[in-house]
Write a protein that holds these residues in place. Structure first.
Motif: not given
Length: 290
Positions: A76-98
């Motif tokens: 069922y997998t087309k592709s899979a990307e690993y998102i670390s805790k730190e990367q998830a945090l940085q993406e949220e900061i970039k998106a929300q600005g907080v």
């Protein structure tokens, strides 16, 4: 009428017929392109359905890699990307600005795998089975996906496919009728010439030959211009939105170009053949009453 005036009239008729036929073929080509690329669009939309697999923070790098390999091997997998805790945090900061760590003191996010589903498995039953399999792994904290989105995507794709097929069938019929009328009008203006040739003893094949050649030329020229106009339109579309290549690929363009050329040539040839036969079968008196 002088030969010069006749030649001018014939050119005018040919140009008018070419313009009419070209416009019909362009419209038909666009509809065909929509139908052919509908499957590509369906695949593109389905394979952009996202499943988030939240995993335990206690996994080391080797265990993460092993889990990713297992996910990628799943049907069922087309592709899979690993998102670390730190990367998830940085993406949220970039998106929300907080930065949430400033308020709560810790990183609230969890490492995850973002999975793109294969189009063949992008339906509620298959995804439910995949989620059940993923959750059976003790290192998986949770699996998040939108059930309503998947159902909506599949329902809409099914409806759009049916509508496109109906429109394609309708426009194919309309295109045939319009091209047939264009050819018939061209031959109608020469019905007395056809009758004169019959009276002087010319065979039907001899009479047909120049008309069939004219019809074939009309089809080839009109189809070539239609293909060129469609190609120019697609080139402009690619310049405006490069991502469209994911849906309208070169294979679809080639199929449409060949189909338009084939349709233009065959339909004009057949319409000419049947129209000329109509006037060949008529007697001289009947020509004055049509």
């Amino acid at each position: 009428m002088s030969s010069r005036n006749k030649h001018s009239l014939l050119n005018t008729q040919f140009i008018t017929a070419t313009i009419s036929t070209t416009l019909v073929l362009v419209l038909l080509g666009i509809i065909m392109l929509f139908v052919i690329t509908a499957q590509n669009l369906s695949t593109f939309v389905r394979e952009n359905i996202n499943v988030s697999v939240l995993i335990s923070d206690e996994l080391n790098e080797q265990q993460v890699k092993k889990m990713k390999d297992a996910i990628l091997q799943a049907p069922y997998t087309k592709s899979a990307e690993y998102i670390s805790k730190e990367q998830a945090l940085q993406e949220e900061i970039k998106a929300q600005g907080v930065d949430p760590t400033e308020f709560i003191g810790i990183n609230p996010y969890t490492a995850s795998f973002e999975i793109k589903i294969n189009a063949t498995h992008a339906n509620p039953d298959s995804i439910s089975a995949a989620v059940k399999e993923l959750k059976s792994n003790t290192d998986v904290v949770d699996v998040i996906y939108s059930k309503d989105l998947i159902k909506s995507v599949n329902d809409n794709i099914r409806k759009v496919s049916i509508i496109l097929l109906v429109i394609a069938a309708l426009f194919t019929y309309i295109s045939f009728a319009l091209i047939n009328n264009t050819v018939r009008l061209t031959i109608f203006s020469k019905r007395f010439i056809i009758n004169t040739m019959k009276l002087v003893g010319a065979s039907w094949n001899f009479i047909r030959r120049p008309f069939l050649l004219h019809g074939a030329t009309l089809g080839i020229v009109s189809a070539a211009i239609a293909d060129l106009l469609i190609a120019c339109g697609l080139y402009w579309l690619y310049k405006f939105e490069p991502q469209i290549i994911s849906v309208i690929n070169m294979k679809a363009i080639i199929i449409v170009s060949i189909s338009v050329f084939f349709f233009g040539l065959v339909i004009t040839f057949l319409c000419t053949f049947f129209s000329i036969n109509k006037y060949l079968k008529m007697n001289s008196n009947a020509l004055y009453y049509i």
